[in-house]
Design a protein around this motif. Structure first.
Motif, PDB file in Angstrom:
ATOM      1  N   ASN A  32       0.805  -1.219   0.000  1.00 49.99           N
ATOM      2  CA  ASN A  32       0.000   0.000   0.000  1.00 49.99           C
ATOM      3  C   ASN A  32       0.837   1.268   0.000  1.00 49.99           C
ATOM      4  O   ASN A  32       1.927   1.307   0.562  1.00 49.99           O
ATOM      5  CB  ASN A  32      -0.903   0.020   1.223  1.00 49.99           C
ATOM      6  N   ALA A  33       0.279   2.293  -0.614  1.00 48.90           N
ATOM      7  CA  ALA A  33       0.875   3.620  -0.526  1.00 48.90           C
ATOM      8  C   ALA A  33       0.655   4.205   0.864  1.00 48.90           C
ATOM      9  O   ALA A  33      -0.260   3.794   1.587  1.00 48.90           O
ATOM     10  CB  ALA A  33       0.254   4.537  -1.565  1.00 48.90           C
ATOM     11  N   MET A  34       1.498   5.157   1.214  1.00 51.79           N
ATOM     12  CA  MET A  34       1.416   5.804   2.520  1.00 51.79           C
ATOM     13  C   MET A  34       1.578   7.315   2.349  1.00 51.79           C
ATOM     14  O   MET A  34       2.135   7.776   1.348  1.00 51.79           O
ATOM     15  CB  MET A  34       2.518   5.277   3.436  1.00 51.79           C
ATOM     16  N   GLY A  35       1.114   8.047   3.348  1.00 50.60           N
ATOM     17  CA  GLY A  35       1.227   9.493   3.243  1.00 50.60           C
ATOM     18  C   GLY A  35       1.394  10.178   4.585  1.00 50.60           C
ATOM     19  O   GLY A  35       1.220   9.562   5.641  1.00 50.60           O
ATOM     20  N   TRP A  36       1.741  11.458   4.502  1.00 52.66           N
ATOM     21  CA  TRP A  36       1.797  12.328   5.677  1.00 52.66           C
ATOM     22  C   TRP A  36       0.852  13.492   5.470  1.00 52.66           C
ATOM     23  O   TRP A  36       0.816  14.097   4.393  1.00 52.66           O
ATOM     24  CB  TRP A  36       3.210  12.872   5.881  1.00 52.66           C
ATOM     25  N   PHE A  37       0.110  13.811   6.501  1.00 56.81           N
ATOM     26  CA  PHE A  37      -0.790  14.953   6.525  1.00 56.81           C
ATOM     27  C   PHE A  37      -0.429  15.800   7.735  1.00 56.81           C
ATOM     28  O   PHE A  37       0.253  15.354   8.643  1.00 56.81           O
ATOM     29  CB  PHE A  37      -2.247  14.486   6.642  1.00 56.81           C
ATOM     30  N   ARG A  38      -0.924  17.034   7.726  1.00 48.95           N
ATOM     31  CA  ARG A  38      -0.780  17.878   8.907  1.00 48.95           C
ATOM     32  C   ARG A  38      -2.033  18.715   9.069  1.00 48.95           C
ATOM     33  O   ARG A  38      -2.722  19.030   8.095  1.00 48.95           O
ATOM     34  CB  ARG A  38       0.467  18.762   8.823  1.00 48.95           C
ATOM     35  N   GLN A  39      -2.310  19.045  10.323  1.00 51.57           N
ATOM     36  CA  GLN A  39      -3.505  19.832  10.616  1.00 51.57           C
ATOM     37  C   GLN A  39      -3.281  20.698  11.833  1.00 51.57           C
ATOM     38  O   GLN A  39      -2.993  20.187  12.921  1.00 51.57           O
ATOM     39  CB  GLN A  39      -4.721  18.936  10.837  1.00 51.57           C
ATOM     40  N   ALA A  40      -3.418  21.980  11.638  1.00 53.73           N
ATOM     41  CA  ALA A  40      -3.325  22.934  12.737  1.00 53.73           C
ATOM     42  C   ALA A  40      -4.722  23.175  13.311  1.00 53.73           C
ATOM     43  O   ALA A  40      -5.720  23.006  12.599  1.00 53.73           O
ATOM     44  CB  ALA A  40      -2.723  24.242  12.248  1.00 53.73           C
ATOM     45  N   PRO A  41      -4.820  23.580  14.571  1.00 52.41           N
ATOM     46  CA  PRO A  41      -6.130  23.847  15.176  1.00 52.41           C
ATOM     47  C   PRO A  41      -6.927  24.859  14.362  1.00 52.41           C
ATOM     48  O   PRO A  41      -6.409  25.909  13.983  1.00 52.41           O
ATOM     49  CB  PRO A  41      -5.773  24.403  16.559  1.00 52.41           C
ATOM     50  N   GLY A  42      -8.164  24.520  14.056  1.00 52.36           N
ATOM     51  CA  GLY A  42      -9.030  25.432  13.343  1.00 52.36           C
ATOM     52  C   GLY A  42      -8.795  25.496  11.855  1.00 52.36           C
ATOM     53  O   GLY A  42      -9.442  26.278  11.150  1.00 52.36           O
ATOM     54  N   LYS A  43      -7.862  24.661  11.362  1.00 50.43           N
ATOM     55  CA  LYS A  43      -7.571  24.674   9.932  1.00 50.43           C
ATOM     56  C   LYS A  43      -7.873  23.322   9.300  1.00 50.43           C
ATOM     57  O   LYS A  43      -7.961  22.313   9.995  1.00 50.43           O
ATOM     58  CB  LYS A  43      -6.106  25.049   9.693  1.00 50.43           C
ATOM     59  N   GLU A  44      -7.998  23.317   7.988  1.00 54.99           N
ATOM     60  CA  GLU A  44      -8.250  22.065   7.288  1.00 54.99           C
ATOM     61  C   GLU A  44      -6.985  21.210   7.252  1.00 54.99           C
ATOM     62  O   GLU A  44      -5.866  21.724   7.294  1.00 54.99           O
ATOM     63  CB  GLU A  44      -8.712  22.348   5.857  1.00 54.99           C
ATOM     64  N   ARG A  45      -7.209  19.921   7.177  1.00 56.86           N
ATOM     65  CA  ARG A  45      -6.087  19.008   7.072  1.00 56.86           C
ATOM     66  C   ARG A  45      -5.389  19.214   5.728  1.00 56.86           C
ATOM     67  O   ARG A  45      -6.037  19.358   4.695  1.00 56.86           O
ATOM     68  CB  ARG A  45      -6.588  17.574   7.201  1.00 56.86           C
ATOM     69  N   GLU A  46      -4.075  19.202   5.759  1.00 57.90           N
ATOM     70  CA  GLU A  46      -3.280  19.430   4.558  1.00 57.90           C
ATOM     71  C   GLU A  46      -2.523  18.163   4.171  1.00 57.90           C
ATOM     72  O   GLU A  46      -1.899  17.513   5.017  1.00 57.90           O
ATOM     73  CB  GLU A  46      -2.280  20.573   4.790  1.00 57.90           C
ATOM     74  N   PHE A  47      -2.590  17.824   2.915  1.00 60.28           N
ATOM     75  CA  PHE A  47      -1.886  16.664   2.366  1.00 60.28           C
ATOM     76  C   PHE A  47      -0.444  17.098   2.131  1.00 60.28           C
ATOM     77  O   PHE A  47      -0.184  17.910   1.250  1.00 60.28           O
ATOM     78  CB  PHE A  47      -2.586  16.242   1.080  1.00 60.28           C
ATOM     79  N   VAL A  48       0.497  16.556   2.866  1.00 57.76           N
ATOM     80  CA  VAL A  48       1.864  17.045   2.827  1.00 57.76           C
ATOM     81  C   VAL A  48       2.718  16.263   1.838  1.00 57.76           C
ATOM     82  O   VAL A  48       3.414  16.852   1.008  1.00 57.76           O
ATOM     83  CB  VAL A  48       2.499  16.968   4.229  1.00 57.76           C
ATOM     84  N   ALA A  49       2.679  14.942   1.938  1.00 54.48           N
ATOM     85  CA  ALA A  49       3.541  14.112   1.101  1.00 54.48           C
ATOM     86  C   ALA A  49       2.979  12.705   1.036  1.00 54.48           C
ATOM     87  O   ALA A  49       2.246  12.280   1.935  1.00 54.48           O
ATOM     88  CB  ALA A  49       4.963  14.086   1.646  1.00 54.48           C
ATOM     89  N   ALA A  50       3.326  11.987  -0.018  1.00 53.08           N
ATOM     90  CA  ALA A  50       2.871  10.611  -0.162  1.00 53.08           C
ATOM     91  C   ALA A  50       3.860   9.832  -1.013  1.00 53.08           C
ATOM     92  O   ALA A  50       4.650  10.410  -1.761  1.00 53.08           O
ATOM     93  CB  ALA A  50       1.484  10.575  -0.785  1.00 53.08           C
TER      94      ALA A  50
END
Length: 121
Positions: A32-50
């Motif tokens: 399977n592929a894998m990824g990294w996301f990040r999310q700050a309080p009050g903000k939408e989740r961001e797709f960082v890398a995969a």
């Protein structure tokens, strides 16, 4: 059953580096592929890398290109995110994620608990 466990987060000064790790269950990781996301309080989740299962195809969002690098060790069922030249705007919680299928494109539906990365100016 815990399937993804992140580590490596912590306080770092601007300009510094960190390497995040994500230890995965074999069931989640293999094939399977894998990824990294990040999310700050009050903000939408961001797709960082995969990264694809083979590692031959990767994605990095524009804001981290040239600074962050995703890679994986399929023998260890571990995903990494090398983060260099960190800036205060990179401060947030980083999540490891998994999905069905070898391509990094598509829906991610397995999530780790997240690891904090505070970057001081």
């Amino acid at each position: 059953q815990v399937q993804l466990v992140e580590s490596g987060g912590g306080l770092v000064q601007a300009g510094g580096s960190l390497r995040l790790s994500c230890a995965a269950s074999a069931r989640t990781f293999r094939g399977n592929a894998m990824g990294w996301f990040r999310q700050a309080p009050g903000k939408e989740r961001e797709f960082v890398a995969a990264i694809s299962w083979s590692g031959g195809s990767t994605f990095h969002t524009d804001s981290v290109k040239g600074r962050f690098t995703i890679c994986r060790d399929n023998a260890k069922n571990t995903l990494y995110l090398q983060m260099n030249s960190l800036q205060p705007e990179d401060t947030t919680v980083y999540y490891c994620a998994g999905k069905d299928g070898s391509s990094w494109r598509g829906l991610y539906d397995v999530w780790g608990q997240g690891t904090q990365v505070p970057v001081s100016s």
